[in-house]
Design an enzyme around this catalytic site. Structure first.
Site, mmCIF file in Angstrom:
data_model
loop_
_atom_site.group_PDB
_atom_site.id
_atom_site.type_symbol
_atom_site.label_atom_id
_atom_site.label_comp_id
_atom_site.label_asym_id
_atom_site.label_seq_id
_atom_site.Cartn_x
_atom_site.Cartn_y
_atom_site.Cartn_z
ATOM 1 N N HIS A 124 -0.831 -12.254 0.745
ATOM 2 C CA HIS A 124 -1.669 -11.368 -0.062
ATOM 3 C C HIS A 124 -2.242 -12.028 -1.309
ATOM 4 C CE1 HIS A 124 -2.128 -6.759 -0.796
ATOM 5 N NE2 HIS A 124 -3.205 -7.404 -1.126
ATOM 6 N N TYR A 166 0.846 -1.190 0.000
ATOM 7 C CA TYR A 166 0.000 0.000 0.000
ATOM 8 C C TYR A 166 0.882 1.241 0.000
ATOM 9 C CZ TYR A 166 -4.050 -2.934 1.312
ATOM 10 O OH TYR A 166 -5.054 -3.876 1.357
ATOM 11 N N ASN A 181 -7.369 -12.978 -0.954
ATOM 12 C CA ASN A 181 -7.646 -13.171 -2.385
ATOM 13 C C ASN A 181 -7.466 -14.615 -2.839
ATOM 14 O OD1 ASN A 181 -8.245 -10.401 -2.801
ATOM 15 N ND2 ASN A 181 -6.056 -9.954 -2.949
ATOM 16 N N PRO A 221 -16.271 -3.504 0.872
ATOM 17 C CA PRO A 221 -17.644 -3.845 1.258
ATOM 18 C C PRO A 221 -18.668 -2.839 0.751
ATOM 19 C CG PRO A 221 -16.486 -2.882 3.116
ATOM 20 C CD PRO A 221 -15.457 -3.100 2.043
ATOM 21 N N GLY A 228 -17.061 1.706 -3.682
ATOM 22 C CA GLY A 228 -17.620 3.058 -3.579
ATOM 23 C C GLY A 228 -18.950 3.227 -4.272
ATOM 24 N N LEU A 249 -21.764 1.569 -3.907
ATOM 25 C CA LEU A 249 -22.921 1.434 -3.016
ATOM 26 C C LEU A 249 -23.190 2.680 -2.180
ATOM 27 C CD1 LEU A 249 -22.422 -2.265 -1.899
ATOM 28 C CD2 LEU A 249 -24.381 -1.361 -3.160
#
Length: 323
Positions: A121, A53, A152, A207, A211, A213
Site C-alpha cells: 500500500h 478500509y 502510491n 479517477p 468526486g 469531476l
C-alpha cells in the site's frame, strides 16, 4: 464489460474496477450489495479493497457478500497491506512479517484462500525494499496471491522495486495503483514512464478527481461540506482550485455535447490512457455507480479527447520525458 489482462497475462479483469474504501464505514450492507449487483450485471469483475478500509470492515463485507449472495469465482479480488489499521494518520509498516500477517487477516475476512492481486500500500522508508518484496514473493509462492503490485509509489520507487524483482528473478510487479484523473496527472512525469519501461499496468484511484469531476461542486460548495473534516482533507484542494474548475467546466460541456454523464466522460478519458488497465470507481449509492458505468459504452471522439488533453495538460520538462 470489456476485459483486460494484467501484465504477464495471469489475471483478466473488467476494465472498470469497483473501489470499496467506504464499505464497512459508510452505508449499509444492502447498499453495498446493490452496488455489487449493478456492477456484476454490467460485466464488472474487479473488486478493490485493503486491510485498512474501514479497519477491515470493507473486506469483511465483501467476504460476506461473496459467500452468501454472490459467487466468489465470478470476481477478481485485489487487496493491499502496508498501512497499519487504526485512526488517521495511518502508519506505514511494510516489513515482511507485518505484511504476511495482514495478508492472512485479509484472507480470513474475505473468506477465501487467495486473492488475484495483492499490493503493497505504501513505501516504507524504515524497511529495505528487499525485505518488503520477500513478502510479495512468499505470497506468490504460497498461492495466496496470483499477481502482485504496489500502491502510491512514486517513479523512482516503482522503478527500484521492479528492478529488484528483475535482478532477483522473482515475480514481476503487475500493477501500480496511483491517483490519476483529469485533475491529477502528476504520474505522467515519472510513474507512467517507469510503468512503461517495466511493463507495469496502472490502476487509477480517484479517477473522478475525488468526486469533483462529477460536477457536483460546479455551482458552489455548501457550508456543510466546508465544515466536514472529510471534505477539507480529501476534496477541498480540488473543489476550490481555479485550474480544476476550468477542467470541470470542459468536462460538463463535453457531457452535454455527447449526452452522457460527466463521470462517463472523465472515466472514459482516464480508462484509455497509456498503461491504464482499470480505473477504480467508488460510489455511495447504486445510482452514482450507474452514472460511472455509462463509460463502458463510450468511446471519446478524437476532438473531445484533444480538448480534455489540452485543458488538463501539465508541464513535463527536463529531465522528464514523455513515453
Amino acid at each position: 464489460m470489456e476485459k483486460r489482462k494484467f501484465s504477464g497475462g495471469a489475471v483478466e479483469v473488467s476494465r472498470l474496477g469497483l473501489g470499496t474504501s467506504t464499505w464497512g464505514r459508510r452505508g449499509s450492507e444492502d447498499d453495498s450489495a446493490a452496488q455489487l449487483r449493478l456492477f456484476a450485471d454490467a460485466g464488472g469483475t474487479l473488486i478493490e479493497t485493503a486491510n485498512v478500509y474501514g479497519n477491515g470492515g470493507s473486506e469483511t463485507m465483501i467476504g460476506e457478500l461473496l459467500s452468501t449472495v454472490f459467487t466468489r469465482a465470478d470476481f477478481v479480488l485485489a487487496t493491499k497491506a502496508g498501512l497499519v489499521p487504526g485512526k488517521p494518520p495511518l502508519k506505514t509498516d511494510a516489513s515482511a512479517e507485518r505484511l504476511l500477517t495482514e495478508l492472512e487477516g485479509s484472507l480470513r475476512r474475505l473468506r477465501t484462500d487467495h486473492v488475484e492481486l495483492w499490493q503493497v500500500h505504501a513505501w516504507d522508508y524504515a524497511v529495505p525494499i528487499e525485505e518488503t518484496l520477500r513478502a510479495v514473493d512468499t505470497a506468490i509462492f504460497s498461492g495466496k496471491a496470483i499477481a502482485v503490485g504496489v500502491c502510491n509509489y512514486c517513479g523512482w520507487q516503482t522503478a527500484e522495486a521492479a528492478t529488484v524483482q528483475q535482478l532477483r528473478g522473482q515475480a514481476p510487479l503487475a500493477t501500480a495503483e496511483v491517483e490519476y484523473s483529469l485533475l491529477q496527472r502528476g504520474i505522467e512525469r515519472e510513474v507512467v514512464p517507469a510503468a512503461h519501461e517495466f511493463g507495469i499496468d496502472i490502476m487509477p484511484w480517484a479517477p473522478l478527481g475525488r468526486g469533483v469531476l462529477t460536477g457536483k461542486y460546479a455551482s458552489g460548495i455548501r457550508a456543510a461540506n466546508r465544515e466536514s473534516k472529510f471534505f477539507r482533507w480529501y476534496v477541498e484542494k480540488y473543489a476550490t482550485d481555479e485550474r480544476c474548475a476550468t477542467i470541470v467546466q470542459e468536462v460538463l460541456r463535453c457531457a452535454r455535447e455527447l449526452e452522457v454523464s460527466p463521470p462517463a466522460i472523465a472515466l472514459s478519458w482516464v480508462r484509455d490512457r497509456p498503461r491504464v488497465v482499470a480505473p477504480l470507481v467508488g460510489a455511495r449509492t447504486a445510482e452514482q455507480l450507474a452514472e460511472s458505468l455509462e463509460s463502458e459504452s463510450l468511446v471519446l471522439p478524437g476532438e473531445i479527447r484533444q480538448r480534455l488533453d489540452a485543458v488538463s495538460e501539465i508541464p513535463i520538462t527536463y529531465p522528464e520525458h514523455r513515453i
